[in-house]
Design an enzyme around this catalytic site. Structure first.
Site, PDB file in Angstrom:
ATOM      1  N   LYS A  72       0.856  -1.186   0.000  1.00 44.42           N
ATOM      2  CA  LYS A  72       0.000   0.000   0.000  1.00 44.42           C
ATOM      3  C   LYS A  72       0.888   1.231   0.000  1.00 44.42           C
ATOM      4  CE  LYS A  72      -3.870   2.014   2.658  1.00 44.42           C
ATOM      5  NZ  LYS A  72      -4.742   1.807   3.838  1.00 44.42           N
ATOM      6  N   SER A 148      -9.594   1.877   3.099  1.00 45.55           N
ATOM      7  CA  SER A 148      -8.729   2.649   2.219  1.00 45.55           C
ATOM      8  C   SER A 148      -7.702   1.809   1.452  1.00 45.55           C
ATOM      9  CB  SER A 148      -7.979   3.711   3.033  1.00 45.55           C
ATOM     10  OG  SER A 148      -7.135   3.105   4.014  1.00 45.55           O
ATOM     11  N   SER A 172      -9.872  -0.648   7.241  1.00 38.59           N
ATOM     12  CA  SER A 172      -9.335  -0.415   5.898  1.00 38.59           C
ATOM     13  C   SER A 172      -8.633  -1.598   5.263  1.00 38.59           C
ATOM     14  CB  SER A 172      -8.384   0.784   5.919  1.00 38.59           C
ATOM     15  OG  SER A 172      -9.103   1.978   6.077  1.00 38.59           O
TER      16      SER A 172
END
Length: 473
Positions: A72, A148, A172
């Site tokens: 990420k 996210s 997330s």
């Protein structure tokens, strides 16, 4: 069969047996990404040259030797960009160091493949708040991937990554895993170092794996967990052998069903799939016990005071001075600060900074932030009481399957409420995992995944993975 569709565990066996090379895996993934990622938008950047070089020299005796992992884009990796999905860091910042998890992946032999898309500074539940691109759900391109960590979940679900790391501040990792039909694990607070993770809310953030199987989640967690002197919140406690726990089953275990997580607002088909998963565990020998987590209704309000308050402090370092977005020709220092932040931050980040600054301001601190911390204690005590009765807890991950893109673009409150079933684990600091448990047909005929959320006590990831393996379809 394409190597990109395989798992960490299966590829490791093939590598050790000499049936394939690590470069073969990278090349296969590169071809898949070139063919399909323009339609999905999972990656923000790739380092295929570096990945091939690392793969060519991979030590196959290591636990992750030669296996590609995506990161990420809020986890620092030396020499790579780390944009956090924001215009503020889109240019002018290259990571000068490795995050602890990045270093541990390298030490375990992993190959770093690329950087995945995310909601800006991890603030969002759809990856629609990314300032750089939109990520679509691989199961239905007209729907969100979740957030996210939507880029990581979408990459794994679309076979554009074998596995990935994400971060989870209020759901997330688990929520996009549920929406995309993969496994997503949020470790207990303190189990995995946060050093090198760009902070959103420091008392809530955790890094964890997104994988195709529970077995792979155990393998990846094993590599990144453990104490770290560079993170004072990372606990100096032993890390169990997670893979050893996977085959033990659930016979004799007590699994809690919290009534507050199955009430009004839960899609009936989601509830049915989660209840069916619970019944399968009961058939496997577990006892289902109804429990109560009475302060669940206050979790959203509590989270959206504490998280923005911490974000407003953490994001104050982005001022246009040392790195990142810098306004052109400022009139003075104040103008530089104001314009750099105005031009660099997106609407959701600004919204949360304003909210966080407000609840910390003089005259409002006691009314909001201090009170929210007291309610957080009550939520944590709810879980402690529950875990005095049961070994783990079963719930839905999200109230409904993945929604359509842009469906609630003008309604941030609706987005905040979509995290109501995942926030409690972060507030309490416990571990949680999303495991696919079925799918719901959309009106267009696509199958939308549904995730079963399993929650376990603080530092009880071994129990969590044991139940998850038994629940895996």
């Amino acid at each position: 069969m394409s190597l990109s569709t395989s798992t960490l565990s299966a590829l490791r066996k093939q590598l050790v047996a000499g049936e394939i090379t690590a470069v073969d895996i990278v090349d296969d993934l590169a071809s898949a990404i070139a063919a399909r990622d323009s339609d999905i938008g999972a990656y923000l950047s790739l380092d295929l040259e570096g990945a091939r070089a690392a793969a060519a020299g991979a030590d196959l005796s290591l636990p992750l030797g030669g296996l590609p992992i995506a990161l990420k884009d809020n986890i620092n990796a030396l020499g790579q960009p780390c944009t956090c999905g924001s215009r503020f860091l889109e240019t002018g910042y290259t990571a000068p160091y490795d995050a602890t998890v990045t270093r541990r992946l390298r030490d375990a032999g992993a190959v770093l493949l690329g950087r995945t898309n995310m909601d800006e500074f991890a603030m969002g539940s759809a990856t629609e708040n990314s300032a750089l691109q939109l990520t679509r759900n691989p199961r239905d391109r007209e729907r969100i991937a979740g957030g996210s960590s939507g880029g990581s979940a979408a990459a794994v679900a679309a076979d554009l990554a074998i596995a990935a790391l994400g971060s989870d501040t209020g759901g997330s990792i688990r929520q996009p895993a549920s929406h995309c039909g993969v496994v997503g694990l949020k470790p207990s607070y303190g189990r995995v170092s946060r050093y090198g993770l760009v902070a959103f809310a420091s008392s809530l953030d955790q890094i964890g794996p997104l994988t195709k199987t529970v077995e792979d989640a155990a393998l990846l967690l094993q590599a990144i967990a453990g104490p770290d002197i560079r993170d004072s919140t990372c606990l100096d406690v032993p890390v169990p052998d997670y893979s050893e726990e996977l085959g033990k089953g659930v016979a004799g275990m007590r699994l809690g069903i919290p009534k507050e997580y199955f009430g009004e607002g839960i899609d009936p088909q989601v509830r049915a799939h989660v209840e069916a998963a619970a019944k399968r565990l009961e058939t496997a020998g577990a006892e289902l016990v109804e429990i109560s987590l009475p302060h669940t209704e206050h979790a959203v309000a509590t989270y959206y005071i504490i998280a923005p308050a911490e974000a407003s402090s953490n994001l104050s370092r982005f001022d246009g001075i040392r790195y990142g977005k810098r306004a052109e020709a400022p009139a003075d220092l104040l103008d530089l600060y104001c314009r750099s932040r105005e031009e660099g931050f997106g609407p959701e980040v600004k919204r949360r900074i304003i909210l966080g600054t407000y609840v910390l301001s003089s005259g409002y601190y006691d009314a909001y932030y201090s009170r929210a911390q007291k309610v957080r204690t009550l939520i944590r005590k709810d879980f402690e009481t529950a875990f005095g009765q049961v070994d783990a807890i079963l719930t839905p991950v999200a109230p409904a399957p993945a929604r359509k893109l842009g469906e609630f673009a003008d309604d941030p409150l609706h987005e905040y409420l979509s995290d109501i079933l995942t926030l409690g684990a972060n507030l309490a600091g416990i571990c949680g995992i999303s495991v696919p448990c079925g799918s719901v047909a959309s009106e267009s005929g696509t199958q939308l995944p549904v995730g079963l959320q399993i929650l376990a006590p603080h530092l009880a990831e071994a129990t969590l993975l044991r139940v998850a393996k038994a629940a895996e379809l």
